[in-house]
Write a protein that holds these residues in place. Structure first.
Motif, PDB file in Angstrom:
ATOM      1  N   GLY A 198      69.101   4.365 -67.145  1.00 48.89           N
ATOM      2  CA  GLY A 198      68.337   3.550 -66.222  1.00 48.89           C
ATOM      3  C   GLY A 198      68.718   3.819 -64.781  1.00 48.89           C
ATOM      4  O   GLY A 198      69.892   4.025 -64.469  1.00 48.89           O
ATOM      5  N   VAL A 243      63.455   4.247 -66.486  1.00 39.66           N
ATOM      6  CA  VAL A 243      64.127   3.937 -67.748  1.00 39.66           C
ATOM      7  C   VAL A 243      63.786   5.017 -68.767  1.00 39.66           C
ATOM      8  O   VAL A 243      62.622   5.405 -68.914  1.00 39.66           O
ATOM      9  CB  VAL A 243      63.695   2.556 -68.296  1.00 39.66           C
ATOM     10  CG1 VAL A 243      64.336   2.315 -69.657  1.00 39.66           C
ATOM     11  CG2 VAL A 243      64.086   1.452 -67.331  1.00 39.66           C
ATOM     12  N   SER A 246      65.057   5.872 -72.778  1.00 32.59           N
ATOM     13  CA  SER A 246      65.918   5.545 -73.925  1.00 32.59           C
ATOM     14  C   SER A 246      65.478   6.357 -75.138  1.00 32.59           C
ATOM     15  O   SER A 246      64.293   6.636 -75.324  1.00 32.59           O
ATOM     16  CB  SER A 246      65.863   4.048 -74.237  1.00 32.59           C
ATOM     17  OG  SER A 246      64.549   3.654 -74.560  1.00 32.59           O
TER      18      SER A 246
END
Length: 712
Positions: free
Chosen positions: A274, A290, A292
């Motif tokens: 992030g 972001v 992930s």
């Protein structure tokens, strides 16, 4: 003594780099040692002893003049050695040379015991890890090793371009811990970094600072020159978890915080990254990113993969991170896959979403979700049947102007591979059914089949090429493909694009990618392949290919496809690659790409390219040249000949020594509206420690073909 300093050369920065899987080592071919390596005795019970003079008094031996003790564990040589057999202690003085399985050292005086040894005024070298240095005193009590007034480097023995110095280093192998006091890193005698106190693990990863990154750029808002400094710190949370925290100072925009968390599981891993800028100095907005990832094996046949990428705005990469500037869209996805090799069965559920970044990018259809099942049945004599069904729900950001709905496609493919040393045959029959359930309530479908056979003949002979004995292979190839006509005008087009004319595609029997468009085909494709292979080395000097399809049913008034041809020639350091598409109807070359290269090594080469993809003509010039033994320049330029614009330009210079290296590169690339992304990146490397900008490596190798960008 074996574990002492090899101490993980991970000391300080190097330990962190290893944990980050960023090995970046500048190496030299020289293999200098403190003294010629000795062969240890193979007798585990007895000592090999020699000297010019010896005196024996009970269990004490006094050896003088070229005194040597050689055992299965160590080698010890000195002007004088006093060996006390009862206590298994050797006291040595003058011109000491000591060697065991891990270390070589010289010193003025030493006391060597099985569990307790001391060396004074020491020079040491670990040949395997290449660590070498000196210390006022080294003490090993069997549990803990200490180094007083120590300095070491990974430069070759005798070279001290950079060194790390510490007042004291203590290593405790039982506690798996190292402690260094008053640590200084010096480059060319100038201190560049200081640690008052540092602790690390001897085995495994350690927390600590990574090398900072420096970049300069032209801000896209007002073309104002700016600079970016990234200062990272690595946290080793646990053996299976870590966290990288980075302060990103962008002079024209402000301070951003970047974090990356990683964790390993027994059956997978997770990464969460992030970035956050609270208030942009120019736009006054919050900026963030972001990313992930989750990779998880639910069992030995099932895997789950989740990717989530989002950014606050389209210009984040260009204005804040100054990285990943070539991204056009961010794809987030979920993929659950099952694969059973024993039963030849596979299945998956997949869904994705898209976020556009940059300017003037068009949204694509996304799959939300897609369900896929495949089963392969293997029979005798190369017979094979593949059954598959895939159902996809297509969505689009602009629903009003783009059709959306669900497509279900079922297919069965029957193949057989017949191959001998003289020929091969590959017949194929395919039948499919496609149904569309559109969101506007209309239903559409298509049933279609296709047939094809691909055949090859294999010939070879021994001949000579440019005075070298070679084996020439000749492979005539003939293929027939048939697909009947189906009116598909009413069907939507979710994922089909026209396939480019390549040698491989001419034999495929397909004209479009995806499943929405299946073109009528009634073609015979002729091809010829020939390779000239060195009889001694097995290397291919010359590879030739040519193919053309004959349309049994005329297409656009043409009886034949364009001719596809390719030639790849290698002559020592010269290579020539050429691929072209010749339009027989217009009697002209429709598309082509050529590349001529001279490659002496990764630091001395030149490559010229020229091409025309049917829409744009372009040319490229790439190369590197050693200015001196340690300095080389590199450059790459790709220019559009159609509109006289440089699409990409990369230029830079690097200095490399056996101990450290530095590189600066200017990266300029057109983005949109004739604007350029102009960035200057700096990279600094200490051998065995870290690169200050390892992301530059991949970028240079992409922009400059044949350039090995690792600083070695």
């Amino acid at each position: 003594m074996r574990k002492q300093l090899a101490l993980s050369t991970i000391i300080l920065l190097s330990s962190i780099v290893n944990a980050q899987e960023q090995d970046y080592v500048v190496s030299c071919s020289a293999k200098s040692l403190l003294f010629p390596k000795q062969v240890l005795s193979k007798d585990a019970k007895n000592l090999d002893i020699s000297a010019d003079h010896s005196e024996v008094a009970g269990d004490n031996y006094l050896l003088t003049g070229n005194a040597v003790i050689n055992s299965a564990e160590y080698y010890l040589a000195a002007d004088k050695i006093n060996l006390q057999k009862a206590t298994k202690t050797s006291k040595a003085h003058g011109n000491i040379k000591f060697q065991n399985a891990g270390i070589m050292l010289t010193s003025d005086s030493a006391v060597v015991k099985k569990q307790d040894s001391t060396f004074k005024q020491v020079k040491f070298h670990y040949p395997e890890s290449k660590i070498n240095g000196q210390a006022q005193k080294i003490v090993n009590n069997g549990k803990e090793q200490t180094f007083d007034s120590v300095s070491y480097t990974l430069c070759p023995v005798g070279n001290t371009d950079w060194v790390m110095k510490a007042a004291k280093i203590t290593l405790n192998s039982k506690a798996n811990k190292g402690i260094a006091e008053n640590v200084t890193i010096e480059l060319m005698g100038v201190p560049i970094f200081y640690y008052p106190h540092y602790e690390w693990k001897l085995k495994g990863r350690s927390s600590g600072s990574l090398a900072p990154t420096l970049t300069t750029f032209d801000d896209s808002h007002n073309d104002k020159n700016g600079y970016q400094i990234r200062i990272p710190y690595y946290f080793n949370i646990a053996p299976d978890r870590d966290f990288l925290l980075t302060l990103n100072h962008v002079s024209t925009r402000g301070e951003a915080i970047e974090g990356k968390y990683r964790q390993l599981f027994d059956n997978g891993r997770i990464e969460i990254e992030g970035h956050y800028l609270n208030k942009d100095k120019i736009s006054k907005q919050k900026r963030w990113y972001v990313d992930s990832k989750l990779d998880l094996s639910l069992n030995d046949k099932t895997a789950l993969n989740i990717i989530s990428k989002r950014v606050s705005d389209k210009q984040y990469f260009k204005e804040i991170s100054h990285d990943n500037t070539r991204e056009t869209s961010l794809i987030s996805s979920v993929d659950l896959a099952y694969k059973n090799k024993e039963n030849n069965l596979s299945a998956s559920i997949f869904a994705e979403s898209e976020q556009l970044v940059g300017h003037n990018n068009d949204a694509e259809y996304t799959r939300a979700p897609e369900v896929f099942i495949h089963k392969k049945v293997v029979g005798l004599n190369g017979r094979e049947v593949n059954f598959s069904i895939v159902s996809t729900q297509f969505k689009h950001k602009t629903k009003g102007t783009n059709e959306t709905g669900t497509r279900t496609h079922a297919q069965a493919t029957f193949t057989r591979d017949i191959k001998t040393s003289a020929y091969s045959l590959q017949p194929k029959f395919e039948i499919s059914k496609t149904k569309y359930a559109m969101d506007d309530k209309t239903k559409k479908d298509r049933s279609i089949y296709s047939f094809g056979i691909d055949s090859k003949l294999f010939f070879e002979r021994d001949t000579r090429l440019f005075g070298t004995g070679v084996t020439q292979t000749l492979t005539p190839r003939l293929a027939y493909n048939y697909t009947p006509y189906k009116n598909q005008n009413a069907l939507p087009d979710f994922d089909s694009e026209k396939m480019s004319n390549t040698y491989k595609n001419l034999f495929s029997g397909k004209k479009y990618t995806g499943l929405d468009k299946i073109s009528k085909v009634n073609d015979i494709t002729f091809g010829l392949e020939s390779d000239f292979i060195d009889q001694k080395t097995g290397e291919t000097y010359l590879a030739l290919k040519i193919a053309q399809a004959h349309y049994l049913d005329k297409k656009a008034g043409k009886n034949y496809s364009n001719i596809i041809a390719g030639a790849d020639l290698t002559m020592g350091k010269f290579t020539f690659n050429n691929a072209l598409e010749y339009d027989t109807q217009l009697s002209e070359v429709a598309k082509h790409h050529s590349a001529l290269s001279y490659v002496s090594n990764a630091r001395k080469f030149i490559t010229l390219t020229q091409g025309d993809d049917g829409e744009q003509r372009s040319a490229g010039l790439y190369g590197a040249y050693p200015i001196t033994q340690k300095v080389h320049a590199f450059a790459g330029i790709n220019r559009s000949l159609s509109d006289s614009i440089n699409n990409k330009k990369t230029i830079g210079v690097a200095y490399e020594s056996c101990c450290w290296a530095i590189r600066v590169a200017q990266l300029k690339e057109i983005t949109s509206n004739s604007k350029f992304d102009n960035v200057v990146k700096f990279e600094f490397v200490l051998k065995g420690l870290a690169s200050s900008n390892s992301s530059l490596t991949a970028r240079l190798e992409e922009d400059i073909p044949n350039y090995l960008s690792y600083l070695e």
